[in-house]
Design a protein around this motif. Structure first.
Motif, PDB file in Angstrom:
ATOM      1  N   PRO A  66      -8.898  18.159   7.489  1.00  0.00           N
ATOM      2  CA  PRO A  66     -10.472  18.348   6.900  1.00  0.00           C
ATOM      3  C   PRO A  66     -10.938  16.956   6.109  1.00  0.00           C
ATOM      4  O   PRO A  66     -10.063  16.208   5.468  1.00  0.00           O
ATOM      5  CB  PRO A  66     -10.227  19.534   6.134  1.00  0.00           C
ATOM      6  N   VAL A  67     -12.214  16.865   6.000  1.00  0.00           N
ATOM      7  CA  VAL A  67     -12.847  15.915   5.132  1.00  0.00           C
ATOM      8  C   VAL A  67     -13.656  16.691   4.201  1.00  0.00           C
ATOM      9  O   VAL A  67     -14.447  17.548   4.365  1.00  0.00           O
ATOM     10  CB  VAL A  67     -13.810  14.942   6.061  1.00  0.00           C
ATOM     11  N   ASN A  68     -13.285  15.923   3.018  1.00  0.00           N
ATOM     12  CA  ASN A  68     -14.346  16.691   1.604  1.00  0.00           C
ATOM     13  C   ASN A  68     -15.406  16.031   1.489  1.00  0.00           C
ATOM     14  O   ASN A  68     -15.844  15.108   0.996  1.00  0.00           O
ATOM     15  CB  ASN A  68     -13.185  16.504   0.440  1.00  0.00           C
ATOM     16  N   ASP A  69     -16.310  16.707   2.165  1.00  0.00           N
ATOM     17  CA  ASP A  69     -17.889  16.168   2.026  1.00  0.00           C
ATOM     18  C   ASP A  69     -18.823  17.191   1.736  1.00  0.00           C
ATOM     19  O   ASP A  69     -19.820  16.824   1.656  1.00  0.00           O
ATOM     20  CB  ASP A  69     -18.269  15.768   3.674  1.00  0.00           C
ATOM     21  N   LYS A  70     -18.310  18.272   1.175  1.00  0.00           N
ATOM     22  CA  LYS A  70     -19.286  19.253   0.561  1.00  0.00           C
ATOM     23  C   LYS A  70     -19.003  19.588  -0.961  1.00  0.00           C
ATOM     24  O   LYS A  70     -17.744  19.374  -1.432  1.00  0.00           O
ATOM     25  CB  LYS A  70     -19.210  20.307   1.145  1.00  0.00           C
ATOM     26  N   LYS A  71     -19.785  19.512  -1.822  1.00  0.00           N
ATOM     27  CA  LYS A  71     -19.571  19.915  -3.338  1.00  0.00           C
ATOM     28  C   LYS A  71     -19.291  21.144  -3.705  1.00  0.00           C
ATOM     29  O   LYS A  71     -20.114  22.094  -3.078  1.00  0.00           O
ATOM     30  CB  LYS A  71     -21.043  19.356  -3.999  1.00  0.00           C
ATOM     31  N   PRO A  72     -18.312  21.516  -4.486  1.00  0.00           N
ATOM     32  CA  PRO A  72     -18.219  22.744  -4.951  1.00  0.00           C
ATOM     33  C   PRO A  72     -19.589  23.211  -5.691  1.00  0.00           C
ATOM     34  O   PRO A  72     -20.086  22.531  -6.333  1.00  0.00           O
ATOM     35  CB  PRO A  72     -17.124  22.654  -5.901  1.00  0.00           C
ATOM     36  N   PHE A  73     -19.575  24.764  -5.788  1.00  0.00           N
ATOM     37  CA  PHE A  73     -20.645  25.217  -6.369  1.00  0.00           C
ATOM     38  C   PHE A  73     -20.182  26.535  -7.209  1.00  0.00           C
ATOM     39  O   PHE A  73     -19.136  27.099  -6.668  1.00  0.00           O
ATOM     40  CB  PHE A  73     -21.819  25.513  -5.637  1.00  0.00           C
ATOM     41  N   LEU A  74     -20.936  26.897  -8.162  1.00  0.00           N
ATOM     42  CA  LEU A  74     -20.450  28.029  -8.978  1.00  0.00           C
ATOM     43  C   LEU A  74     -20.774  29.232  -8.683  1.00  0.00           C
ATOM     44  O   LEU A  74     -22.137  29.369  -8.349  1.00  0.00           O
ATOM     45  CB  LEU A  74     -20.854  27.805 -10.521  1.00  0.00           C
ATOM     46  N   VAL A  75     -20.168  30.284  -8.335  1.00  0.00           N
ATOM     47  CA  VAL A  75     -20.352  31.602  -7.646  1.00  0.00           C
ATOM     48  C   VAL A  75     -20.791  32.494  -8.886  1.00  0.00           C
ATOM     49  O   VAL A  75     -21.625  33.463  -8.847  1.00  0.00           O
ATOM     50  CB  VAL A  75     -19.140  32.197  -6.937  1.00  0.00           C
ATOM     51  N   THR A  76     -20.035  32.467 -10.083  1.00  0.00           N
ATOM     52  CA  THR A  76     -20.307  33.297 -11.265  1.00  0.00           C
ATOM     53  C   THR A  76     -21.560  32.949 -11.911  1.00  0.00           C
ATOM     54  O   THR A  76     -21.394  31.657 -12.610  1.00  0.00           O
ATOM     55  CB  THR A  76     -18.876  33.415 -12.076  1.00  0.00           C
ATOM     56  N   LYS A  77     -22.348  33.753 -12.102  1.00  0.00           N
ATOM     57  CA  LYS A  77     -23.562  33.039 -12.692  1.00  0.00           C
ATOM     58  C   LYS A  77     -23.399  32.871 -14.182  1.00  0.00           C
ATOM     59  O   LYS A  77     -23.860  31.905 -14.656  1.00  0.00           O
ATOM     60  CB  LYS A  77     -24.591  34.147 -12.484  1.00  0.00           C
ATOM     61  N   THR A  78     -22.773  33.784 -15.085  1.00  0.00           N
ATOM     62  CA  THR A  78     -22.670  33.864 -16.257  1.00  0.00           C
ATOM     63  C   THR A  78     -20.998  33.801 -16.505  1.00  0.00           C
ATOM     64  O   THR A  78     -20.678  35.050 -16.738  1.00  0.00           O
ATOM     65  CB  THR A  78     -23.402  34.859 -17.293  1.00  0.00           C
ATOM     66  N   PRO A  79     -20.282  32.701 -16.550  1.00  0.00           N
ATOM     67  CA  PRO A  79     -18.930  32.950 -16.872  1.00  0.00           C
ATOM     68  C   PRO A  79     -18.570  33.415 -18.198  1.00  0.00           C
ATOM     69  O   PRO A  79     -18.921  32.566 -19.289  1.00  0.00           O
ATOM     70  CB  PRO A  79     -18.612  31.373 -16.489  1.00  0.00           C
ATOM     71  N   SER A  80     -17.804  34.556 -18.214  1.00  0.00           N
ATOM     72  CA  SER A  80     -17.801  35.364 -19.575  1.00  0.00           C
ATOM     73  C   SER A  80     -16.739  36.414 -19.417  1.00  0.00           C
ATOM     74  O   SER A  80     -16.153  36.647 -18.287  1.00  0.00           O
ATOM     75  CB  SER A  80     -18.855  35.690 -20.247  1.00  0.00           C
ATOM     76  N   MET A  81     -16.158  36.784 -20.451  1.00  0.00           N
ATOM     77  CA  MET A  81     -15.191  37.817 -20.514  1.00  0.00           C
ATOM     78  C   MET A  81     -15.323  38.810 -21.967  1.00  0.00           C
ATOM     79  O   MET A  81     -15.898  38.108 -22.800  1.00  0.00           O
ATOM     80  CB  MET A  81     -13.650  37.326 -20.327  1.00  0.00           C
ATOM     81  N   VAL A  82     -14.881  39.781 -21.936  1.00  0.00           N
ATOM     82  CA  VAL A  82     -14.744  40.891 -23.168  1.00  0.00           C
ATOM     83  C   VAL A  82     -13.408  40.929 -23.397  1.00  0.00           C
ATOM     84  O   VAL A  82     -12.452  41.515 -22.620  1.00  0.00           O
ATOM     85  CB  VAL A  82     -15.573  42.017 -22.993  1.00  0.00           C
ATOM     86  N   VAL A  83     -13.119  40.580 -24.648  1.00  0.00           N
ATOM     87  CA  VAL A  83     -11.499  40.787 -24.960  1.00  0.00           C
ATOM     88  C   VAL A  83     -11.365  41.697 -26.219  1.00  0.00           C
ATOM     89  O   VAL A  83     -12.323  41.336 -27.127  1.00  0.00           O
ATOM     90  CB  VAL A  83     -10.960  39.346 -25.182  1.00  0.00           C
ATOM     91  N   VAL A  84     -10.243  42.259 -26.442  1.00  0.00           N
ATOM     92  CA  VAL A  84     -10.089  42.985 -27.703  1.00  0.00           C
ATOM     93  C   VAL A  84      -9.549  42.283 -28.893  1.00  0.00           C
ATOM     94  O   VAL A  84      -8.575  41.384 -28.272  1.00  0.00           O
ATOM     95  CB  VAL A  84      -9.404  44.328 -27.503  1.00  0.00           C
ATOM     96  N   ARG A  85      -9.869  42.206 -29.926  1.00  0.00           N
ATOM     97  CA  ARG A  85      -9.476  41.346 -30.999  1.00  0.00           C
ATOM     98  C   ARG A  85      -7.746  41.336 -30.956  1.00  0.00           C
ATOM     99  O   ARG A  85      -7.292  42.508 -31.011  1.00  0.00           O
ATOM    100  CB  ARG A  85      -9.898  41.627 -32.521  1.00  0.00           C
ATOM    101  N   GLY A  86      -7.200  40.112 -30.849  1.00  0.00           N
ATOM    102  CA  GLY A  86      -5.672  40.211 -31.153  1.00  0.00           C
ATOM    103  C   GLY A  86      -5.056  40.408 -29.737  1.00  0.00           C
ATOM    104  O   GLY A  86      -3.772  40.482 -29.824  1.00  0.00           O
TER     105      GLY A  86
END
Length: 1569
Positions: free
Chosen positions: A991-1011
């Motif tokens: 293959p030939v890399n001739d296309k640009k990558p694109f972001l699928v996730t609109k708002t990259p984020s996560m929720v984590v419990v403290r600690g």
């Protein structure tokens, strides 16, 4: 001779004669008395010794040696009597061995013929069948005495003793005899004594010095030598402890355990010595006081007064100083009056108390204990002084067996059990139960009976001691509680404190509800007869033993019949006990080959009127064992012969040959045969060894086989033999079928020119007609070789050699190949070989031809494919790639056709073309720029010229494929192209890399419990690139302000700054929060390897939202442990915490461990565990102390810095009970609690006991009572009811436990509960709740119960309607005035007429025993449940009570004063305890639903009066009914009514029953009302 006179002695006529001729020293004696007319001498003994003079008997009497616990055969080598005159002796054992027993073995010397035998014979000695067994006791010697006599006569007699020497062995481990805690002063010393540590060894050779101790650990001190405390000791003996040479020195904690290993030189055991240190103390552990005879003396011993101390003192250091007393005697030490003594004096029995012989009945002295000048304790020793008469022995006044009905109670009176002593009060004669009743229990009533229901009834149940006064007062009862029993007893000791009687037994004869028969099997020879005697049929119910009149045969025997000896032709259906006793009844077997038979019979009584009418027993089976005789001839039942293929081996099964013998086991029926004519018979596991006989069992098991050889027809002759009977000579035919060869497969085989091809079973198979034999024995013989090749055999080494014969097995193993060797001249040539197939026992050969095709188109491996080279084509996405000879090379085919075996095929240079079978999916093939379609072709020259090109279509595909075929062009026109090969060529696309990558996730984020930590997923962050793999899409962190770190999940300790999309997709990237409370983020960029972030614009923030950690205990339920088990798995339903954090970090830390068990994680004790351990079921509670019914443990639950403190979890043992049916209890009645309501049968079976329910919390709406009928062996039926604190499973099964409602008004149905603790031996107790419904009688059917005894009266309900009460009182008052006036007039008139007339009293009593017997089953149905007043059902007419008294006689005769019944109505009895109260009479109608008088009418009762001047007192206080005393002679049971057997004669009328007009006749003292 019973007597003789002196004259006979003087005249020499009195002689002593031996009963047999003894050949050994014999001792004999007789006792006699000399009498004269005025005097009688004491008994005298006349001893006789006989010394034999005959020495013609040779006696061998040698002892044997046997190991402890072992056995030894006694033969004639050790014991033998030899004489010329007598042969065959019987040795009767007159004194058996004390420490073992003798067994006589059967003839096989394995089974035991007689265990614990009392005799043996000389033949059993000679056959080595007499065995002595030692009982494994520590005895050195044993012996048995015997008396030998001649078999069948008494002419010979020899007595002797056989001695046995026991070789002891060390097989007993040391056992601890004393297990006390060593008490020591804090930081002090204490000498070890046998009171602290004592071990014994049952081996008699073991001395205290042989018992050795090894101390392994002393956690709170050290063991040292007493003589030299500076030397520590770790090894010492029991003798050292006995001599006081070992001392313990305390250091450290106040409690410790010293681990000690104990051995006797061979066997080891471990123990621990517990040590407790405390402040110095001296305490009295025993102070029993003294009992002394007036004017006598008694020793004060250690058993009367003993102390315990943790001081390191000796006996002489503990001094008892007398502070006061004694006042009626004196203390002496070694006959000297002293005011002190020591502990050593007590131990040596030197202290004596002497009484002064005054009138005082008690004395005392006060003392203090002094150790080293320090007073530690004061106490008083009390002395009881009794007169000399108290030392006289107790006398048994009565100890008579007592009859009791099953499931009832009976009072034990002084006429049954009485111990006498002239000067001692009954309350001072104490009974101690040493072994209680097995099938019931004893109960003691309280001293004062309270009629109020609310008064507590302190009834002593399951008593262990009582006094004679309790018996005299009639307060001791026996409660029979177990069904199907015939006898019971209790063992007791009696003492007045001085003298005693021990080991006395009081017997109960239980009269069961059913009669049970025990049978013992009959043993009869086949076809013979045997007497049926009392040994075979026995009545288990001892009360009915002498009351059985006859036996009824319910089911006749199947293989015989029963007959009387005098009437041989009658089949008996009824026989009597006399027939059994006189041996007049026989069972005759019918001679069939049955081994068992049985008779079903019942026993019947006749003339028994008490306690029940005539009864029939429970059916019993009399089993009959028939000893078979081998009289049946074995016979052939199947002889179909055998058909088999020639040369084969087959089983001879039961379908071919079988026999039967009714009285012989198949393993004992033998076939004896002659030599077979056409083969041999052998066993399956040894087919090459012929046999001449086999058994029927071997035939059935398929072990007999026949192998054909020789001729084609024959068999063998055989006879059957069962060990006694031999059958006729019989022929077994064998038919042999000829084998035929069958050509199953013969297919033409293709061969590529010049190659080898394997001939497999796919092409050639020849087999025989015996399909079971297989085709391995078929042999191929080549009759004509192939012309263009050879048939080759491939050896194990892989080398091929030409062969002319081979087998089908060789073909199956792929060892036969065809090699083409001739020059190939045509496109397709043919070859063949001829063969003949042969096989053993196949008379005809199979002739056939195997055809071979030699062709270029052959697809056999190793053909043309080795001349073609095809390899993958590499191409770049969207570009063109030229095919070369590295990708396609078919020049090898041209070389093969030109120079190889096929060189003669073509006249000129061969032409090959490559044709397209299919075109590529993601591109095209171009030939000189022109696109090739399916079916187009090109040549190898085109490939080598570089004019064949693959052009990719620029898609994102990574691979492609094209199918090709090679065709040979013929050299002659008109012929079609010949396809010689077909293959595929794979194409790999870069293959030939001739296309640009694109972001699928609109708002990259996560929720984590403290600690906590969390895995990054595609939903949180995803970048895609159509022409780039996820592994090549790389993320890079651009800042370092992240609160926490990104790590790989498998390496959480190493932070990372770069990762790929593939890592995210695979869940390998994890964020670990550092515990900060603020939100955080990180800045990242993305590249696909070609396009940089500035080109793609993929630089973003990944935001992390931090939420606080939550920890909430959701589940805290009871951990239930089933009774009888020791482990319970703790689940999340018991201990469940909900958290938004990681469950693997939720930690349980045990602060307080369980008291009765331990917590285990994966079977290991644990002080902490995680929630995930609970989720996986790895946490277990195991109970170790089985005395607890519940347990608990305290934990802290934490996750990081969040904590739940002091959380208590409870463990409870659930009772092993079943409640199969809900109890519906009436509030105004009594309801039985039965085993279908509360059932612990499973627990009873588990523990082999009778589980006990202890009542912890009583029901709110009633009481739990045990209601038991009193036995009718003495008095009429009544009830004993007791409010109880516990009951048993057997009580529930017997139906004697009742819920007695409180009779309070219920507006609606409600529920109630009983909290109990269930106990059984060997398992832990369990607390349970028995819930039931409480309903009113208006909702459920009313179930009456009999009345109660005075010890448990039920409350009488008061009428709730005031108008009825007022009306009743008015009418009753008027009637009372009228009746009083009549009484005064009549009593004055009859005052003088009744002076000489006996009165029968005023107690309402029915003497019709016949009525009671007739209606015994309805006895319990005529009582009102709560008031004890009799209620009559609708079909029971009301009658007037008959008044009777037994003041003038024991018999319950009919009274002279009677009331008549109209219309011939029969009398109905009233309860003897029926109250004469006017109020109770009215209440009885209101509370009894079956009363015939409407409750709205006024209540009254007419009391007939007699001449007695005590009439008024009788009305107010009726005396209790006194029954006649119970006679223990079974023939003196209470008689039937004296009124006659005719119902008309048993009415309560006088001489005349009625007037002619049917109008009742009024007798004296009878009035119209």
């Amino acid at each position: 001779m019973e007597f003789y006179v002196q004259v006979e002695i003087l005249s020499g006529r009195l002689k002593y004669k031996l009963s047999a001729k003894p050949f050994s020293l014999t001792q004999d004696q007789f006792t006699f008395q000399v009498t004269t007319p005025n005097q009688v001498s004491n008994e005298q003994v006349f001893a006789i010794s006989y010394l034999p003079g005959d020495k013609s008997v040779d006696i061998t009497l040698e002892g044997i040696e046997v190991e402890e616990g072992g056995r030894k055969v006694i033969t004639n080598k050790y014991l033998e009597i030899r004489t010329l005159d007598y042969h065959g002796f019987v040795y009767n054992i007159t004194e058996p061995p004390r420490f073992g027993w003798l067994n006589v073995l059967a003839a096989n010397k394995v089974d035991t013929l007689r265990q614990h035998t009392l005799y043996f014979t000389s033949s059993e000695l000679a056959e080595q069948r007499l065995v002595y067994h030692h009982d494994d006791s520590e005895s050195r010697r044993d012996s048995f005495a015997f008396l030998a006599s001649k078999q069948g006569g008494r002419e010979f007699q020899y007595s002797g003793v056989f001695h046995i020497h026991v070789l002891l062995r060390n097989d007993q481990t040391p056992t601890r005899a004393v297990d006390n805690i060593l008490q020591v002063v804090e930081n002090g010393e204490k000498v070890l004594t046998p009171k602290d540590l004592l071990f014994t060894d049952m081996d008699i050779d073991t001395r205290p010095a042989d018992i050795k101790f090894e101390s392994r650990a002393t956690p709170n001190g050290e063991l040292v030598y007493t003589e030299d405390p500076s030397k520590r000791v770790s090894e010492f003996t029991q003798q050292d402890i006995n001599d006081g040479r070992i001392m313990f020195r305390h250091r450290g904690s106040n409690f410790g355990r010293i681990l000690i290993w104990v051995n006797d030189g061979q066997l080891w055991v471990s123990t621990e010595l517990k040590v407790r240190a405390s402040k110095p103390f001296v305490k009295i552990t025993n102070n029993t006081g003294l009992i002394v005879q007036r004017g006598d003396s008694v020793l004060l011993t250690h058993g009367n007064l003993s102390i315990e101390s943790n001081l390191n003192t000796r006996g002489q250091d503990l001094v008892f100083n007398i502070l006061e007393g004694p006042h009626a005697g004196r203390l002496m030490v070694q006959d000297k009056v002293q005011d002190f003594f020591t502990q050593k004096d007590l131990l040596e029995n030197k202290v004596e108390y002497s009484n002064n012989e005054n009138s005082s009945s008690s004395d005392f002295f006060l003392f203090k204990v002094n150790v080293g000048g320090t007073v530690y304790i004061e106490d008083t020793v009390h002395v009881q002084v009794f007169p000399e008469s108290y030392w006289d022995g107790l006398k048994i006044g009565s100890n008579n067996s007592l009859f009791v009905e099953e499931g009832t109670s009976i009072r034990i009176t002084e006429s049954d059990l009485r111990i006498l002593h002239g000067d001692i009060a009954a309350q001072d004669i104490k009974y101690t139960i040493t072994s209680g009743p097995t099938f019931g229990f004893l109960e003691v009533d309280p001293q004062t009976y309270l009629n109020q229901e609310h008064a507590p009834q302190q009834v002593l149940e399951h008593v262990t001691s009582f006094s004679q006064s309790v018996i005299n007062e009639g307060r001791l009862h026996y409660i029979q509680s177990s069904a199907n029993q015939t006898r019971d007893s209790f063992t007791f000791d009696v003492s007045n404190g001085i003298s005693s009687l021990q080991g006395l037994i009081f017997q109960f004869i239980i009269i069961p509800k059913e009669i049970y028969i025990e049978t013992r099997p009959l043993v009869v020879n086949e076809g013979s007869s045997v007497f049926i005697t009392e040994e075979n049929i026995n009545v288990l119910t001892s009360y009915y033993e002498d009351k059985i009149v006859d036996y009824l045969v319910v089911q006749q025997p199947k293989h015989g019949y029963i007959m009387f000896q005098q009437k041989p032709n009658n089949n008996v259906t009824i026989f009597t006990s006399m027939h059994l006793a006189q041996n007049k009844l026989k069972y005759i077997h019918d001679g069939s080959d049955s081994l068992t038979d049985h008779i079903c019979l019942v026993a019947r009584t006749a003339g028994v009127q008490w306690p029940d009418q005539d009864k029939t027993s429970v059916p019993a089976i009399l089993n009959i064992k028939i000893l078979a005789s081998n009289d049946a001839m074995p016979r052939v039942v199947n002889n179909t012969g055998l058909v088999l293929w020639a040369g084969s081996t087959v089983n001879i099964s039961s379908s071919n040959l079988a026999s039967q013998d009714p009285d012989t086991d198949p393993g004992n029926v033998t076939y004896s045969m002659s030599s077979p004519h056409c083969g041999m018979v052998s066993l399956r596991d040894r087919p090459g060894y012929p046999i001449s006989q086999f058994t029927e069992q071997q035939l059935r098991d398929g072990d007999v086989v026949f192998t054909h050889s020789g001729c084609y027809e024959g068999g063998f002759y055989f006879t059957l033999f069962d060990g006694q009977n031999r059958g006729p000579r019989t022929e077994f035919r064998v038919e042999v079928q000829q084998l035929n060869l069958i050509e199953k497969t013969n297919k033409q085989m293709e061969v590529f020119p010049g190659t080898e091809t394997v001939i497999t079973s796919q092409f050639l198979v020849v087999q025989t007609s015996n399909l079971n034999q297989g085709d391995n024995k078929v042999l191929f013989l080549l009759t004509e070789r192939p012309s263009k090749g050879m048939v080759m055999y491939r050896t194990d080494s892989g080398r091929s050699v030409e062969t002319f014969n081979f087998t089908q097995a060789d073909i199956n193993l792929k060892r036969i190949v065809y090699r083409h060797t001739a020059k190939y001249m045509q496109y397709q040539e043919y070859d063949f070989f001829k063969f003949e197939a042969v096989a053993d026992y196949a008379p005809y050969r199979l002739k056939s031809v195997f055809n071979i095709v030699i062709s270029l188109t052959s697809s056999q491996p190793g053909g043309i494919d080795k001349y073609v080279k095809i390899s993958n084509l590499l191409s770049r996405e969207g570009s063109n790639s030229t095919l070369s000879s590295r990708n396609i090379n078919i020049s090898g085919i041209i070389d093969f056709l030109t120079y190889g075996p096929a060189s003669g095929l073509m006249n000129e240079l061969p032409m090959l073309r490559v044709k397209l079978i299919s075109v590529p999916d993601h591109g095209t093939l171009l030939l000189r720029g022109k696109m090739l379609s399916k079916g187009d072709s090109f040549t190898q020259n085109d490939v080598e010229a570089g004019v064949v090109v693959y052009s990719h279509d620029h898609s994102d595909s990574t691979e492609d494929k094209v199918k090709l075929a090679v065709f040979l062009l013929p050299d002659l026109s008109g012929q079609r192209d010949l396809k010689v090969y077909e293959t595929s060529m794979n194409i790999s696309i870069t293959p030939v890399n001739d296309k640009k990558p694109f972001l699928v996730t609109k708002t990259p984020s996560m929720v984590v419990v403290r600690g906590q930590s969390k895995i990054l997923t595609k939903d949180m962050l995803e970048v895609q690139d159509p022409d780039t793999e996820p592994k090549d899409i790389r993320f890079t962190m651009l800042d370092s302000g992240l609160q926490g770190r990104l790590v790989y999940a498998n390496s959480p300790s190493l932070p990372i700054s770069t990762f790929s999309q593939q890592d995210i997709n695979d869940g390998r990237v994890m964020y670990v929060h550092d515990g900060a409370t603020s939100q955080t983020q990180f800045y990242f960029s993305v590249t696909d390897g070609r396009y940089q972030p500035r080109e793609t614009g993929l630089s973003r923030h990944f935001r992390i939202h931090v939420i606080p950690l939550s920890l909430e205990l959701k589940n805290q339920s009871l951990i239930c442990l089933e009774q009888g088990t020791t482990t319970a798995i703790i689940t999340s339903a018991n201990m469940g915490v909900h958290s938004n954090g990681d469950r693997q970090r939720i930690l349980y830390t045990i602060k307080e461990k369980p008291k009765a068990g331990q917590l285990l994680v994966e079977d290991n004790p644990a002080d902490s565990f995680y929630q995930v351990n609970i989720d996986r079921g790895e946490v277990i509670y195991r109970q170790t102390d089985m005395t607890y019914a519940n347990d608990s443990f305290l934990t802290d639950i934490s996750s990081l810095d969040y904590r739940l403190n002091n959380v208590m979890f409870h463990v409870s043992v659930t009772p092993l009970v079943r409640m199969n049916e809900q109890l519906l209890a009436a509030i105004d009645s009594s309801t039985a609690i039965k085993s279908n309501h509360l059932d612990a049968t499973k627990l009873a079976g588990l523990t082999s006991s009778n589980p006990v329910f202890h009542i912890l919390d009583k029901p709110k709406h009633g009481r739990i009572k045990r209601i038991i009928r009193t036995s009718r062996t003495r008095t009429k039926r009544s009830l004993r009811d007791r409010e109880i604190q516990h009951f048993t499973q057997e009580d529930l099964s017997n139906g004697v436990i009742y819920f007695v409602g409180s009779n309070t008004g219920l507006t609606s149905n409600t529920s109630d509960e009983l909290v109990y603790r269930l106990e059984a031996p060997g398992v832990q107790p369990a607390k349970g709740v028995f819930r039931f419904a409480v309903i009113s009688s208006g909702i459920t059917s009313w179930a009456p119960l009999p009345n109660s005894t005075p010890t448990g009266h039920a409350p009488v309900p008061v009428a709730t309607r005031k108008d009825i009460v007022v009306a009743s009182c008015v009418v009753a008052s008027l009637l009372l005035v009228i009746v009083t006036a009549i009484i005064i007039v009549r009593c004055r008139k009859e005052k003088y007429n009744g002076q000489n007339r006996h009165s029968n009293g005023h107690i309402c009593q029915i003497s019709g025993d016949k009525f009671r017997r007739r209606h015994q089953n309805n006895f319990d149905d005529v009582y009102e449940a709560r008031t004890g007043i009799m209620s009559l059902s609708k079909d029971q007419p009301m009658c007037t009570p008959h008044l009777a008294s037994d003041r003038f006689g024991r018999k319950t005769n009919l009274s002279k004063h009677n009331l008549s019944l109209t219309n011939g109505q029969q009398q109905q009895p009233l309860n003897p305890s029926d109250s004469d109260s006017w109020l109770e009479s009215s209440r009885s109608r209101e509370t009894s639903p079956s009363s015939s008088i409407p409750p709205s009418l006024p209540a009254f009762r007419v009391i007939p009066l007699c001449e007695s001047e005590l009439a008024a007192s009788h009305l107010l206080d009726p005396p209790p009914f006194v029954p006649p005393p119970f006679n223990r002679n079974s023939n003196d049971m209470p008689p039937s009514s004296e009124a006659g057997s005719n119902p008309s004669e048993s009415t309560l009328l006088g001489e005349r029953s009625s007037l002619s007009g049917g109008q009742p006749l009024l007798r004296r003292n009878q009035y119209w009302v």
